[in-house]
Design an enzyme around this catalytic site. Structure first.
Site, mmCIF file in Angstrom:
data_model
loop_
_atom_site.group_PDB
_atom_site.id
_atom_site.type_symbol
_atom_site.label_atom_id
_atom_site.label_comp_id
_atom_site.label_asym_id
_atom_site.label_seq_id
_atom_site.Cartn_x
_atom_site.Cartn_y
_atom_site.Cartn_z
ATOM 1 N N ASP A 1 -22.863 13.449 -1.578
ATOM 2 C CA ASP A 1 -21.456 13.404 -1.147
ATOM 3 C C ASP A 1 -21.156 14.445 -0.070
ATOM 4 O O ASP A 1 -20.091 15.061 -0.064
ATOM 5 C CB ASP A 1 -20.517 13.581 -2.343
ATOM 6 N N HIS B 1 -17.509 10.583 0.999
ATOM 7 C CA HIS B 1 -16.544 9.528 0.707
ATOM 8 C C HIS B 1 -15.306 9.607 1.601
ATOM 9 O O HIS B 1 -14.481 8.687 1.606
ATOM 10 C CB HIS B 1 -16.148 9.549 -0.780
ATOM 11 N N SER C 1 -10.356 16.571 -0.732
ATOM 12 C CA SER C 1 -11.786 16.274 -0.665
ATOM 13 C C SER C 1 -12.387 16.764 0.642
ATOM 14 O O SER C 1 -11.864 16.492 1.733
ATOM 15 C CB SER C 1 -12.021 14.768 -0.791
#
Length: 483
Positions: A258, A227, A337
């Site tokens: 992911d 993402h 992230s």
């Protein structure tokens, strides 16, 4: 006695004594080097010219002899042949070389009595050796001067810095072990891992997306979240720990796990050390490293709060992501992230991916102590697939559950079993209730998909299920998705 000729010559031997009754010695006048004298004529007409008569009567022109003829020529007491010989003979008046007109005088050298030597005189101007008092006085004076100077300087500094200021802190003490930053300490771990962590920036139509990543190979492969790079134009860059930047290209990505892989061209890269996420235990210390809220090189600490926390995430209208996550209370925010979650030894055990937060719609989520990371064993497998083939394989069981049973004991009821799939091959049927997989209880449909994705294709898992009222176990060999 003075007669014009000195007989006190070292080594001279006096004339031999005449025998008793003999006349004057029949010797000629002494001859001395350089002497220019004429012997005196004998006024008394003695047998030997130049000597007085040997009778006791005085001879005209000669002084009377104090000794008689019998002792003439014999050394008197004090003569040179006596024990207390002196410098003069006692018959010096009979010396033929004596000046008759010279007065008679006996010179006796003075004797210095013992103990009467004069005291030595010391020159007051002569340099002398320093005494003990002088040696002790010098350092005392020096110390007094130094103390006076130090006190004056201290007073001056105190006045300049504010007299009477409070003394902050206590006396220095030994540095505690936790402050010594040993290699195995959290500070030592952070120092070792930070050079391998990067900030990832990806350009998109809506602007620039920013996240974190870490170097996985020495030739420049970097692991991050899907993402982070999703929706990008393909142009990316990374910022290293030292502030330098390098362009990057997207190698591949997998939306459901992911995980994405990008590559940079830069020599001297230091890849991270990978750990074993299956060996983690609840309570283990961990560090989350990344760039939360664009604050690069941020390190936060926490513990493993839970394991195999099944996650279903994704944006509305986007792909759904499933994984059995590592839950931690380390502070993680937007921008973390794709960054590494490392254990107490500095080994990467997870990829930070998702957070939970209590926010209203439209507000930005923040840390509340609930963060989730993709287990590194799963992330490594996906990364190797992407680098090798450009895409990742998905692990499947060949069955689908339609939801919890709602009965005591829980479990997931199978709504579909693919023919010739792994579940079918293990004897599972539609209507069976899956209770546990490798001992992990099944309560939500997400659990089955997320937990299966944790294992690699070809792994064998133990499935505990219930058929009717009977509990049974079977072994299922998981497979890769045909996509």
């Amino acid at each position: 006695m003075t007669d014009g000729w000195d007989w006190r010559r070292g080594g001279e031997t006096p004339a031999p004594a005449r025998p008793p009754g003999a006349g004057a010695p029949s010797v000629g006048p002494p001859t001395m080097p350089g002497a220019d004298r004429t012997p005196l004529a004998s006024p008394g007409g003695g047998t030997t010219p130049g000597w007085p008569a040997s009778s006791g009567a005085p001879t005209p022109g000669w002084p009377a002899s104090p000794v008689g003829p019998a002792s003439y020529g014999a050394p008197a007491a004090g003569g040179p042949n006596s024990a207390d010989a002196s410098a003069w003979w006692s018959d010096a008046l009979a010396d033929p070389w004596r000046d008759p007109a010279a007065p008679t005088a006996v010179v006796v050298p003075g004797v210095v009595a013992p103990g009467t030597e004069p005291e030595p005189v010391t020159d007051p101007d002569a340099p002398g050796r320093p005494t003990l008092r002088h040696l002790l006085l010098i350092p005392v004076i020096t110390a007094l001067l130094a103390g006076t100077l130090g006190g004056a300087l201290g007073y001056a500094f105190a006045v300049r810095g504010g007299a009477g200021a409070a003394v902050l802190g206590g006396a220095p003490a030994e540095v505690p072990a936790l402050a010594q930053r040993k290699p195995e300490s959290l500070a030592g771990v952070a120092e070792r891992v930070l050079p391998s962590v990067v900030t990832v920036r990806v350009s998109s139509l809506g602007g620039t997306s920013e996240g974190s990543g870490f170097v996985a190979t020495a030739d420049g492969h970097v692991i991050t979240n899907d993402h982070v790079v999703a929706g990008g134009t393909g142009k990316a860059s990374v910022v290293f720990n030292d502030g330098s930047t390098a362009p990057a290209t997207i190698v591949g990505q997998d939306a459901e796990s992911d995980i994405a892989v990008i590559k940079v061209s830069r020599p001297g890269l230091r890849p991270v050390e990978f750990g074993d996420s299956d060996a983690l235990a609840v309570g283990d210390p961990v560090l989350a490293i990344g760039s939360p809220l664009s604050l690069a090189n941020t390190v936060t600490a926490g513990i493993v709060s839970a394991l195999d926390r099944t996650m279903q995430a994704g944006e509305p209208g986007g792909p759904v992501r499933y994984y059995a996550a590592i839950q931690t209370d380390a502070a993680v925010n937007h921008g973390n992230s794709g960054g590494p979650l490392v254990d107490g030894a500095g080994r990467v055990v997870g990829v930070n991916s998702t957070i939970k937060s209590l926010v209203a719609e439209g507000q930005e989520a923040g840390n509340i102590g609930l963060a989730f990371a993709i287990p590194i064993n799963q992330a490594k497998r996906v990364t190797q697939d992407i680098i090798g083939t450009g895409k990742a394989r998905r692990t499947v069981i060949g069955a689908r559950a339609d939801g919890p049973t709602g009965v005591v004991g829980g479990g997931l009821r199978l709504a579909e079993v693919e023919p010739s799939g792994p579940a079918d091959g293990a004897g599972l049927k539609v209507g069976d209730v899956i209770l546990k997989i490798n001992g992990r209880p099944m309560t939500e449909p997400t659990d089955l998909t997320a937990l299966v994705r944790k294992y690699a294709p070809g792994s064998v898992v133990t499935v505990e299920y219930r058929r009717g009222s009977a509990r049974q176990n079977t072994s299922v060999t998981l497979a890769a998705d045909a996509k």
